[in-house]
Design an enzyme around this catalytic site. Structure first.
Site, mmCIF file in Angstrom:
data_model
loop_
_atom_site.group_PDB
_atom_site.id
_atom_site.type_symbol
_atom_site.label_atom_id
_atom_site.label_comp_id
_atom_site.label_asym_id
_atom_site.label_seq_id
_atom_site.Cartn_x
_atom_site.Cartn_y
_atom_site.Cartn_z
ATOM 1 N N SER A 1 -4.476 -0.980 6.245
ATOM 2 C CA SER A 1 -4.233 -0.671 4.843
ATOM 3 C C SER A 1 -5.037 0.566 4.419
ATOM 4 O O SER A 1 -4.882 1.632 5.000
ATOM 5 C CB SER A 1 -4.555 -1.903 3.987
ATOM 6 O OG SER A 1 -4.042 -1.779 2.689
ATOM 7 N N ASP B 1 6.322 -5.746 2.756
ATOM 8 C CA ASP B 1 5.119 -5.027 2.330
ATOM 9 C C ASP B 1 5.538 -3.781 1.571
ATOM 10 O O ASP B 1 6.399 -3.024 2.036
ATOM 11 C CB ASP B 1 4.297 -4.653 3.564
ATOM 12 C CG ASP B 1 2.969 -3.988 3.238
ATOM 13 O OD1 ASP B 1 2.615 -3.868 2.051
ATOM 14 O OD2 ASP B 1 2.275 -3.577 4.189
ATOM 15 N N HIS C 1 1.984 -8.016 4.001
ATOM 16 C CA HIS C 1 0.727 -7.270 4.040
ATOM 17 C C HIS C 1 -0.453 -8.230 4.252
ATOM 18 O O HIS C 1 -0.498 -9.322 3.690
ATOM 19 C CB HIS C 1 0.544 -6.524 2.717
ATOM 20 C CG HIS C 1 -0.577 -5.553 2.728
ATOM 21 N ND1 HIS C 1 -0.418 -4.239 3.119
ATOM 22 C CD2 HIS C 1 -1.888 -5.693 2.401
ATOM 23 C CE1 HIS C 1 -1.574 -3.613 3.025
ATOM 24 N NE2 HIS C 1 -2.486 -4.472 2.597
#
Length: 310
Positions: free
Chosen positions: A153, A245, A275
């Site tokens: 991320s 996501d 995610h």
């Protein structure tokens, strides 16, 4: 592919919980910390050291995991959390498992978080940590072993942006990017399809960006690497995205941009997952299967002399 049954069950358990962006950064950090126990324990290590890594601003704290007396290389891992959340303890289980599966030491870096330390403080810490790893100035590690830079991320964002700023980046064997933040475009198809009702929402991402940097900087390649035109000499990349996501489209677009620049890229979309799956490897098969797959790819960076332990 339908959302994985485990992810459906997880969302049901989280129903009613405030969103990450509902409160203050400290509220979000406490929320993430509260979930640590549910991740399970990681494997035992040969030893684990708390270290500091030289940086232009400070000595950046980190935690170094040794799976054996002579690891075959080093993974610098930059945790996710939207540049705002995340701590060493939140990724302890994952780092142990990654170290055990690769026989690479894993360095978790406690880079500076926004909003207390806005852009580019955290990025500077990461640039300096990569340089220190290449130079062999990380305590307890020797040079001449493969270096992998990885993250998930916002940590994946920092990993690839920081690599672009390191003069000796070609000495990095591999970059591993899980569902990376690569752009400030909140209007992609994956934002439209998955922006609500999942672990990471479109509102969360806007909240993270606002804490990280002024909006006039969001389109800078130092924050949105998809906008970079200087990717040709980046290390080979493994990029893994999640089907459910908001970041899926931009992660895959970044993989293509790296390929267009001549960078070898392996791209995997994990269908049915959302995610944040990286830290769930102890809880169901799909994340563990992915961890073992990338571990094998990391092990493949070893040269024969590293395997022999000289």
């Amino acid at each position: 592919m339908p959302l994985h049954p485990f992810m459906i069950e997880l969302l049901q358990k989280l129903a009613g919980r405030p969103a990450l962006s509902a409160g203050t950064p400290e509220d979000g950090r406490l929320m993430v910390a509260a979930g640590r126990a549910g991740l399970g324990r990681g494997p035992g290590m040969h030893h684990v050291n708390d270290v500091t890594v030289p940086s232009r601003r400070r000595r950046t704290p980190g935690r170094l995991f040794y799976p054996s007396a002579i690891p075959d290389g080093l993974i610098l891992y930059l945790h996710g959390g939207g540049w705002v959340l995340g701590a060493l303890d939140d990724y302890d289980t994952y780092a142990r498992t990654l170290a055990a599966e690769t026989n690479f030491a894993v360095l978790l870096l406690d880079y500076a978080l926004a909003p207390e330390h806005p852009f580019p403080a955290g990025l500077d810490d990461c640039v300096d940590a990569i340089t220190a790893c290449i130079d062999g100035t990380v305590p307890g590690m020797t040079v001449n072993r493969p270096l992998v830079v990885a993250g998930d991320s916002a940590g994946a964002n920092l990993a690839t942006v920081a690599l672009g700023k390191v003069a000796r980046r070609k000495e990095v064997a591999l970059q591993v990017l899980y569902y990376p933040v690569t752009d400030c475009d909140f209007g992609t198809g994956s934002y439209a399809a998955h922006g609500k009702g999942l672990p990471l929402t479109g509102r969360d991402m806007r909240w993270f960006f606002k804490h990280y940097a002024p909006s006039n900087l969001w389109a800078s390649p130092d924050i949105s690497p998809l906008k970079s035109n200087n990717l040709a000499d980046m290390p080979p990349a493994i990029i893994a995205t999640a089907e459910y996501d908001v970041l899926c489209d931009e992660g895959e677009a970044y993989a293509q941009k790296l390929r267009d620049a001549g960078v070898p890229v392996t791209l995997r979309r994990l269908d049915g997952l959302a995610h944040g799956f990286v830290r769930l490897h102890n809880l169901f098969d799909a994340p563990m299967d992915e961890l073992r797959k990338v571990a094998a790819e990391i092990r493949a960076t070893r040269a024969p002399q590293h395997i022999s332990g000289d």
